[in-house]
Write a protein that holds these residues in place. Structure first.
Motif, short mmCIF file in Angstrom:
data_model
loop_
_atom_site.label_atom_id
_atom_site.label_comp_id
_atom_site.label_asym_id
_atom_site.label_seq_id
_atom_site.Cartn_x
_atom_site.Cartn_y
_atom_site.Cartn_z
N ARG A 1 47.56 57.04 117.24
CA ARG A 1 45.87 57.32 117.66
C ARG A 1 45.07 55.98 117.21
O ARG A 1 43.85 56.14 117.27
CB ARG A 1 45.49 58.62 116.67
N GLY A 2 45.67 55.20 116.55
CA GLY A 2 44.70 54.03 116.28
C GLY A 2 43.94 54.15 115.06
O GLY A 2 42.90 53.26 114.92
N LEU A 3 44.39 54.89 114.15
CA LEU A 3 43.24 55.30 112.78
C LEU A 3 43.78 54.35 111.74
O LEU A 3 44.91 54.06 111.53
CB LEU A 3 43.74 56.56 112.60
N SER A 4 42.69 54.05 110.93
CA SER A 4 43.18 53.46 109.78
C SER A 4 43.19 54.48 108.59
O SER A 4 42.36 55.12 108.57
CB SER A 4 41.72 52.56 109.38
N PHE A 5 44.12 54.17 107.98
CA PHE A 5 44.68 55.37 106.89
C PHE A 5 45.34 54.69 105.79
O PHE A 5 45.84 53.62 105.81
CB PHE A 5 45.39 56.50 107.38
N VAL A 6 45.53 55.53 104.73
CA VAL A 6 46.09 55.17 103.48
C VAL A 6 46.82 56.25 102.86
O VAL A 6 46.36 57.27 102.82
CB VAL A 6 45.51 54.46 102.33
N ARG A 7 48.25 56.25 102.72
CA ARG A 7 49.04 57.36 102.07
C ARG A 7 49.82 56.99 101.14
O ARG A 7 50.46 56.11 100.91
CB ARG A 7 50.10 57.99 103.47
N ILE B 1 42.01 58.93 105.49
CA ILE B 1 41.73 58.19 106.90
C ILE B 1 40.10 57.79 106.93
O ILE B 1 39.26 58.47 106.45
CB ILE B 1 41.85 59.14 108.10
N TYR B 2 40.07 56.36 107.36
CA TYR B 2 38.70 55.90 107.52
C TYR B 2 38.24 55.53 108.87
O TYR B 2 38.92 55.01 109.72
CB TYR B 2 38.78 54.67 106.58
N VAL B 3 37.21 56.00 109.00
CA VAL B 3 36.39 55.90 110.63
C VAL B 3 35.03 55.59 110.17
O VAL B 3 34.47 55.39 109.47
CB VAL B 3 36.53 57.27 111.45
N ARG B 4 34.46 55.17 111.31
CA ARG B 4 32.93 54.62 111.41
C ARG B 4 31.91 55.73 111.59
O ARG B 4 30.79 55.25 111.33
CB ARG B 4 32.89 53.40 112.54
N SER B 5 32.26 56.82 112.06
CA SER B 5 30.94 57.71 112.29
C SER B 5 31.36 59.09 111.91
O SER B 5 32.56 59.71 111.59
CB SER B 5 30.61 57.93 113.94
N LEU B 6 30.36 59.88 111.51
CA LEU B 6 30.62 61.31 110.92
C LEU B 6 31.23 62.16 112.02
O LEU B 6 32.06 62.99 111.69
CB LEU B 6 29.37 61.86 110.48
#
Length: 423
Positions: free
Chosen positions: A212-218, A225-230
């Motif tokens: 899904r192209g998401l930025s995450f840390v596990r 998970i880190y995204v740019r908008s609410l």
């Protein structure tokens, strides 16, 4: 594959690791320092049983430890013999999956650690991905679906004997309260095999997030998970929750899973703050609170001995805690913790001295004038106010307490250069 797992070189390596890890004995009472002698006497027969499919693991001893936020966490303690076999399986199987695991998975992997995870999260925040989805899996280690997990393992492991042995460990009995129960789901948290099995299960989540192209840390079952908008954050949280529950058959704790901002988020005990348009690391308030509670529990007013008896044990705790949070900006926090420790220690001494005559004599030993020692020894002020007083700061000074062996949080702090790149 099973012969390779049971190869003497792999077993010897596993034996060294089990002995190094130490830990309590299982239901048979055998301790780790007895393992090598036991292997010399019995390994040949155990190996034969495993190869012939006749080996049955011992039941796991269940113990419960309190969680910081209330409730208890169940841990399973296998026998030392079973820890050895599980360690051998884990060592061999790790090589099959390690190259496929995501670079954003940091838990229980070689050359990966918690510090790298929090630095990766910091990198995302400085890329303006400042809405954090914190996924909380409810009792993950107790809820892993055996059929789903075994199907994932069978993609790499074709040897039916090895699969059967792993299945036996998943279904090995749990001894609790004098009764043995057979689990229908979950992996025993505390066993050497459990971390690898959890990574195999959650590797599917990593692949879904990457697709899904998401930025995450596990890190194990902690996933942020880190995204740019609410709006994106709520959408991602809804879809990933659905994926975890429908595809992986895991249960998401909807009360604890949340969308938060960096200053409110928590990752592996760390949190974040902004300074000069840059997100930086700090110790999470809950982590500080837990340490304060630990200080109060160690240095209680009702201690049977004088405080210096507990200084060595406390020093080990301080060094471990500071080394873990060494990456955070925490000078002021550490100084406040030191102040709390000194206050507690001074209170205990004041209580131990009890009588006015004793207090006066003790103060005079620290070169306090007789008139002043008499005045303070007969003071009606409470121990907390006395502990903060100039007279106690002068007598039981920082220098004196350090000479007695009281560890200091701040003196162990050696801040490192901030590195925003991941090695």
């Amino acid at each position: 594959m099973l012969e390779k797992i049971l190869d003497i070189r792999n077993i010897e390596r596993a034996c060294k690791q089990v002995i190094k890890n130490k830990g309590a004995g299982g239901i048979d009472g055998m301790q780790t320092d007895e393992l090598r002698d036991f292997l010399q006497a019995s390994w040949a027969s155990i190996r034969k049983e495993i190869l012939e499919g006749r080996y049955e693991p011992d039941a796991v001893k269940r113990v419960e430890i309190p969680k910081p936020n209330g409730g208890v966490r169940g841990l399973g303690i296998p026998t030392v013999k079973d820890r050895l076999i599980q360690q051998a399986i884990s060592q061999w199987m790790s090589g099959l999956w390690e190259q496929e695991f995501s670079e954003h998975s940091y838990g229980f992997r070689p050359q990966k650690n918690a510090h790298q995870a929090v630095y990766q999260a910091q990198t995302y925040l400085n890329e303006d991905k400042t809405y954090v989805i914190e996924m909380d899996l409810e009792k993950f280690f107790d809820k892993v679906n055996h059929d789903k997990l075994m199907s994932l393992i069978s993609r790499k492991v074709a040897d039916k004997r090895s699969l059967k042995l792993i299945g036996k460990y998943l279904r090995s009995g749990i001894l609790h309260g004098g009764l043995v129960t057979i689990p229908k789901e979950g992996t025993p948290q505390g066993s050497p095999l459990s971390p690898l099995l959890s990574n195999i299960m959650l590797h599917e989540l990593d692949m879904e997030l990457q697709s899904r192209g998401l930025s995450f840390v596990r890190y194990a079952d902690d996933c942020s998970i880190y995204v740019r908008s609410l709006k994106s954050a709520h959408r991602v949280m809804e879809r990933i929750t659905k994926y975890l529950e429908c595809k992986l058959r895991l249960k998401v704790n909807r009360e604890k899973s949340k969308v938060s901002r960096p200053t409110e988020s928590k990752l592996l005990g760390y949190s974040f703050y902004k300074k000069k348009k840059e997100w930086r690391l700090r110790i999470a308030p809950k982590s500080v609170k837990r340490m304060k509670d630990k200080i109060r529990s160690i240095f209680k007013r009702s201690l049977p001995e004088y405080p210096e008896t507990y200084f060595p044990k406390f020093g080990v705790i301080v060094r471990g805690w500071v080394n873990y949070f060494i990456e955070a900006d925490c000078k002021s926090t550490l100084k406040k913790l030191d102040e709390l420790v000194r206050t507690r220690v001074r209170q205990i001494y004041w209580h131990k001295w009890k009588r006015a005559k004793t207090r006066m004599r003790k103060l005079m030993r620290f070169s306090v004038p007789q008139w002043q020692a008499y005045q303070w020894a007969n003071s009606s002020k409470g121990s907390c106010r006395i502990a903060h007083s100039p007279i106690m700061s002068k007598t039981l000074s920082i220098k004196h307490l350090n000479q007695e062996g009281l560890a200091s949080f701040y003196s162990h702090y050696r801040p490192k250069e901030v590195q925003l790149s991941i090695f």
